[in-house]
Design an enzyme around this catalytic site. Structure first.
Site, short mmCIF file in Angstrom:
data_model
loop_
_atom_site.label_atom_id
_atom_site.label_comp_id
_atom_site.label_asym_id
_atom_site.label_seq_id
_atom_site.Cartn_x
_atom_site.Cartn_y
_atom_site.Cartn_z
N GLY A 60 0.78 -1.22 0.00
CA GLY A 60 0.00 0.00 0.00
C GLY A 60 0.82 1.28 0.00
N ARG A 81 3.72 -1.85 -6.39
CA ARG A 81 3.82 -0.60 -7.15
C ARG A 81 5.05 0.22 -6.72
NH1 ARG A 81 -0.59 2.14 -8.99
NH2 ARG A 81 -1.90 1.00 -7.51
N CYS A 85 -11.32 2.23 -30.75
CA CYS A 85 -12.59 2.86 -31.13
C CYS A 85 -13.46 3.05 -29.88
CB CYS A 85 -13.32 2.01 -32.16
SG CYS A 85 -12.41 1.86 -33.71
#
Length: 403
Positions: free
Chosen positions: A233, A273, A348
């Site tokens: 975290g 992370r 798209c």
């Protein structure tokens, strides 16, 4: 930005006439970052890498000699680790473990299984007995408190599918103490209450709360606690603001009375992370620039099918422009000067955006964009095969300079 990433661009352009689209992972910088993290960690702590952030095999291999082990959240991730090492410690989490995953985890010598429900606990006891295999577990606990730091992604301190509710600890320990359980041993507790927290002081307070709670449970239930896993975290910023101060966090923790009273208990952290985000780059060529109702759009070769993090989190992803002077066509080159430009991909869908209203001095079709901080949750969480566009190339920088 790592200048070595820019230096690769001429080589790519010589090799192929196709528009550039690539990921670059700086393995040497990842290793340097982890060494610096380890230097500030006090004794009796262990650093694990949560591979969900980026399970690239080259990254796992680069981290293998540095970290204590790896945290996985599926059997697929577990087997990736075992391809690299048959013996490195593994922590196995996740709220929906199937019987087959639990069996393979036990057979592949997972160090600790994070138990997330009473049913899962009963299954582990049953399977460990079936396989006659001693198994170590940590109970993942969702605390009943509103004092945890608040972030964009919260996993504890509120109703959650993750972990056991705090009030279920006594029942879990009763199940473990049943007479027919001789194979499964509780070694401690696991917490993971939030994601991407940027406040070092509050994170230290949160871990101190974990340690206080475990001390209470240890006395109340007469437990021998050898491990407390305080999860990850640790935050990364994408807007230029300061990120998580790891050194301050570890210093505050080491000075706390709660940490000093751990005795022989180990304290684990499992960032993902925070270890890899700053050391990955997504490189994409500008295919076209167009105006629509007074807005400028730059269309890149690539998009959210390669890097879904900005769309997932709703942020503008940081990038740099690498000007390319050559223009191979006999007609004018689209460009914008001194104007806001929205960076979009080739899909798209209007959701294929990486940066809205970027203020740029100049941008032309054929220039290259390098999206920084693309090492974590960028390629991994993306819908790679939507519309069938080719995947990006992957390159790796090492401390020896190899790509």
């Amino acid at each position: 930005m790592n200048e070595r990433v820019k230096e690769l661009i001429p080589e790519w352009r010589e090799r192929s006439r196709e528009p550039i689209c690539a990921y670059v992972y700086d393995l040497g910088s990842i290793q340097k970052h982890v060494r610096e993290m380890l230097q500030s960690m006090p004794a009796r702590t262990g650093l694990f890498y949560a591979i969900k952030a980026n399970p690239d095999k080259r990254i796992i291999e680069a981290l293998l000699p540095l970290v204590k082990g790896f945290e996985v959240a599926s059997i697929g991730e577990l087997l990736k680790i075992r391809e690299v090492s048959e013996s490195v410690p593994i922590l196995f989490g996740g709220p929906g473990k199937k019987d087959d995953e639990l069996e393979k985890a036990i057979r592949n010598h997972v160090t600790y299984i994070h138990v997330e429900s009473l049913l899962e606990l009963r299954k582990i006891i049953w399977l460990a007995k079936e396989w006659n295999h001693p198994t170590q577990i940590l109970l993942r606990i969702n605390l009943r408190t509103n004092t945890l730091p608040q972030t964009k992604i919260a996993m504890g301190g509120r109703p959650s599918p993750f972990g056991l509710d705090e009030i279920l600890i006594e029942e879990a320990i009763s199940i473990l103490k049943e007479s027919n359980n001789t194979h499964v041993r509780i070694c401690g507790f696991h917490f993971h209450s939030l994601s991407n927290n940027l406040q070092a002081d509050l994170h230290a307070d949160m871990v101190r709360l974990y340690l206080q709670k475990v001390k209470e449970w240890k006395l109340r239930y007469e437990l021998d606690v050898s491990v407390i896993n305080a999860g990850g975290g640790f935050g990364v910023t994408y807007d230029g603001e300061p990120g998580f101060d790891w050194s301050r966090f570890t210093s505050l923790l080491a000075q706390s009375e709660e940490f000093r009273s751990l005795e022989n208990t180990e304290l684990f952290f499992e960032p993902g992370r925070f270890i890899v985000a700053d050391h990955g780059y997504y490189v994409a060529e500008v295919i076209d620039i167009k105006r629509s109702q007074d807005q400028s759009f730059a269309v890149i070769r690539g998009g959210t099918h390669h890097n879904r993090l900005p769309a997932s989190w709703g942020h503008n992803h940081p990038f740099r422009v690498v000007p390319i002077d050559e223009w191979a066509y006999p007609f004018p080159r689209p460009e914008v000067e001194g104007s806001k430009v929205t960076i979009v991909g080739e899909l798209c869908t209007p959701k294929d955006r990486l940066h809205t209203d970027a203020e740029l001095r100049r941008l032309r079709a054929g220039d290259i964009l390098i999206f920084e901080k693309s090492g974590a949750y960028c390629w991994t969480i993306s819908h790679h095969d939507f519309l069938g566009h080719p995947h990006p190339e992957f390159y790796y920088l090492t401390e020896q300079g190899e790509a």
